[in-house]
Scaffold this motif. Structure first.
Motif, PDB file in Angstrom:
ATOM      1  N   ARG A  89       1.047  -1.274   0.000  1.00  0.00           N
ATOM      2  CA  ARG A  89       0.079   0.060   0.050  1.00  0.00           C
ATOM      3  C   ARG A  89       0.811   1.085  -0.039  1.00  0.00           C
ATOM      4  O   ARG A  89       0.598   2.033  -0.847  1.00  0.00           O
ATOM      5  N   ASP A  90       1.964   1.257   0.864  1.00  0.00           N
ATOM      6  CA  ASP A  90       2.621   2.624   0.913  1.00  0.00           C
ATOM      7  C   ASP A  90       3.497   2.652  -0.034  1.00  0.00           C
ATOM      8  O   ASP A  90       4.197   3.865  -0.288  1.00  0.00           O
ATOM      9  N   ARG A  91       4.008   1.521  -0.767  1.00  0.00           N
ATOM     10  CA  ARG A  91       4.940   1.490  -1.838  1.00  0.00           C
ATOM     11  C   ARG A  91       4.411   2.515  -2.993  1.00  0.00           C
ATOM     12  O   ARG A  91       5.062   2.938  -3.932  1.00  0.00           O
ATOM     13  N   VAL A  92       3.088   2.582  -3.002  1.00  0.00           N
ATOM     14  CA  VAL A  92       2.443   3.394  -4.126  1.00  0.00           C
ATOM     15  C   VAL A  92       2.974   4.695  -4.188  1.00  0.00           C
ATOM     16  O   VAL A  92       2.764   5.377  -5.272  1.00  0.00           O
ATOM     17  N   TRP A  93       3.317   5.401  -3.062  1.00  0.00           N
ATOM     18  CA  TRP A  93       3.647   6.642  -3.039  1.00  0.00           C
ATOM     19  C   TRP A  93       5.143   6.862  -3.558  1.00  0.00           C
ATOM     20  O   TRP A  93       5.858   8.001  -3.326  1.00  0.00           O
ATOM     21  N   GLU A  94       5.879   5.762  -3.872  1.00  0.00           N
ATOM     22  CA  GLU A  94       7.373   5.882  -4.383  1.00  0.00           C
ATOM     23  C   GLU A  94       7.407   6.627  -5.807  1.00  0.00           C
ATOM     24  O   GLU A  94       8.509   7.201  -5.827  1.00  0.00           O
ATOM     25  N   HIS A  95       6.290   6.396  -6.348  1.00  0.00           N
ATOM     26  CA  HIS A  95       6.436   7.407  -7.773  1.00  0.00           C
ATOM     27  C   HIS A  95       4.936   7.942  -7.976  1.00  0.00           C
ATOM     28  O   HIS A  95       3.886   7.223  -7.951  1.00  0.00           O
TER      29      HIS A  95
END
Length: 509
Positions: A415-421
């Motif tokens: 879920r929070d990996r979505v904010w990587e790019h």
């Protein structure tokens, strides 16, 4: 000038002459007003004839011009007005009454202790449920005036792109009006002076809006924008107490809940440095090429009361700022609304997940925040209409459902990996359709390759075990696959692997 020697008329004209000389700081040439009917000029400008009122108006107008400063917004005036509005010391005529308890009390030692303890508990409960680091700085506790002072630099970066264009348009419209007057203004092109007046108008408008928000916002991130210093979560003690009292919330639970929202926002903005840039960039994209309805502005200018320095505030912003939006601006607003919704819903999602079963009345507190964001006060409505900062409740609900689906399929890390790019964020179309977790192009290719390898390995393992051996094709002595008809268009009838398509392949002897 009128040649009528009657004392009343002569006295009025002398007062008007002194007024104009004071407004222009002594730069008005003596012959500039020769032949000008000052009585008619005063009537058109709604100027008073009383000498005391004229002197006061001249002093105030000169002060506003002198304090203009650099840039498209008179931030000196805006800051002063915001600070006074935040403390409840000033009320702009015609503007909505500000909210909140009276004054601007400094946080008491007990309030500071209670809120910092709430911040410590909130960070402790949030940490296992997010894949971003908690802020290193402890929760700060501010007064309303401190909120104004600490957020003003961000407000300048948010509002100036819009004000840059708008002040120029206002300058053009006001200058056109002034050129119709039967007098030549000092300093050549009147546009420069008119732009300063436009900057003053923005200073009044934004100053009042920022001061009003300082009396309403619980922290620095209530608008889903990073308004405070980087990495520093903060709550306004007086506004937290107002929220608790007005909504009859459990004080201890509400403090932890509000602290958790502020800390989650701050952690996200600190962990994702491109996010603030994208939010502010969308605002600037919206401002670029904005079109002002000059007819509406011209109508407003005609009724401007030059004797009243607050007339610029009395001129309702709805009539002053009438926009026509281009397609590029609509896209920028859509992007901004979607990103704001994703930020707000992510915070709501992680806070509710972290505090579920730990706080009484959690759903009621979430509803209070949703209701406040959905309705918005006059200041938020002004920002939505002028700057484009608008949170759309329906999109927030859609984004919250999307985050739920991502958590269910990808877990906290996914879920929070979505904010990587930025490219991993869903579009408005995705949010309004069937939610599904995002994949990068590389991840999709890797998944397909993995699936292909899995299928190949499974088939190879079956052959090695002898499964399906009876049905497997076999070669005859000529190298043909058994069961093939050399003249048929079936498997083995065409060229084999590695053939050039012209001659049949022949096995090596």
């Amino acid at each position: 000038m009128s040649q009528n020697p009657m004392p009343p008329d002569n006295s009025d004209e002398q007062n008007l002459r002194r007024f104009l000389e004071e407004v222009f700081g002594g730069q008005l040439p003596p012959e500039a007003l020769d032949g000008v009917d000052l009585s008619e000029l005063a009537r058109q400008a709604n100027l008073p004839t009383d000498p005391n009122q004229l002197r006061a108006a001249a002093a105030q107008m000169q002060h506003l011009f002198d304090a203009g400063g650099e840039g498209p917004v008179n931030w000196k005036l805006g800051h002063d007005l915001a600070r006074q509005t935040a403390s409840g010391a000033v009320q702009i005529p015609g503007a909505p009454a500000v909210a909140g308890s009276p004054g601007d009390p400094s946080p008491t030692p007990q309030q500071i202790q209670d809120l910092r303890e709430a911040g410590n508990i909130a960070a402790l409960w949030l940490d296992p449920h997010v894949a971003v680091d908690m802020p290193a700085a402890a929760l700060d506790v501010w007064s309303r005036g401190t909120w104004v002072h600490r957020t003003l630099p961000r407000w300048q970066s948010i509002t100036e792109p819009v004000a840059t264009y708008m002040s120029g348009a206002i300058g053009d419209a006001l200058a056109a009006q002034m050129q119709q007057l039967p007098m030549e203004l000092p300093g050549g092109d009147p546009r420069t002076m008119m732009e300063r007046m436009g900057g003053t108008m923005f200073g009044v408008q934004f100053g009042h809006a920022i001061g009003s928000l300082a009396r309403e916002e619980s922290g620095t991130t209530d608008l889903s924008l990073p308004l405070g210093p980087d990495g520093v979560p903060a709550l306004v003690a007086a506004n937290v107490e107002d929220l608790i009292r007005d909504n009859e919330l459990d004080p201890s639970a509400a403090r932890i809940f509000l602290a958790a929202r502020e800390i989650a926002h701050t952690a996200l903005f600190a962990a994702v440095p491109w996010l603030p840039r994208q939010l502010f960039g969308a605002i600037e994209d919206y401002a670029r090429g904005i079109t002002l309805d000059l007819d509406a502005l011209d109508e407003m200018v005609r009724g401007l009361d030059m004797s009243d320095p607050q007339a610029m505030a009395k001129a309702a912003p709805d009539g002053m700022f009438v926009f026509t939006r281009r397609e590029s601006q609509e896209r920028a607003l859509e992007e901004l609304a979607t990103t704001l919704a994703l930020v707000e819903s992510w915070v709501d999602h992680v806070v509710s997940t972290s505090l579920e079963g730990k706080l009484p009345g959690l759903d009621a507190m979430r509803e209070v925040v949703r209701r406040r964001r959905a309705s918005g006060g006059p200041a938020e409505q002004m920002l939505a209409s002028v700057v484009g900062i608008e949170l759309r409740p329906r999109r927030v609900r859609e984004a919250l459902a999307w985050w739920d689906s991502v958590l269910a399929t990808e877990g906290v890390e996914g879920r929070d990996r979505v904010w990587e790019h930025p490219d991993l964020l869903p579009t408005a179309e995705v949010l309004s359709g069937r939610p599904q977790a995002p994949r990068t192009e590389g991840e999709s290719a890797e998944a397909a390759e993995t699936a292909a390898k899995t299928d190949f390995d499974a088939e190879l393992e079956k052959l090695l075990r002898g499964e399906g051996d009876a049905d497997a094709p076999k070669e005859d002595e000529a190298g043909r696959v058994s069961g093939d008809d050399p003249g048929a268009d079936g498997p083995g009838s065409g060229p084999g692997v590695g053939d050039d398509g012209d001659t049949p392949s022949t096995p090596a002897s």
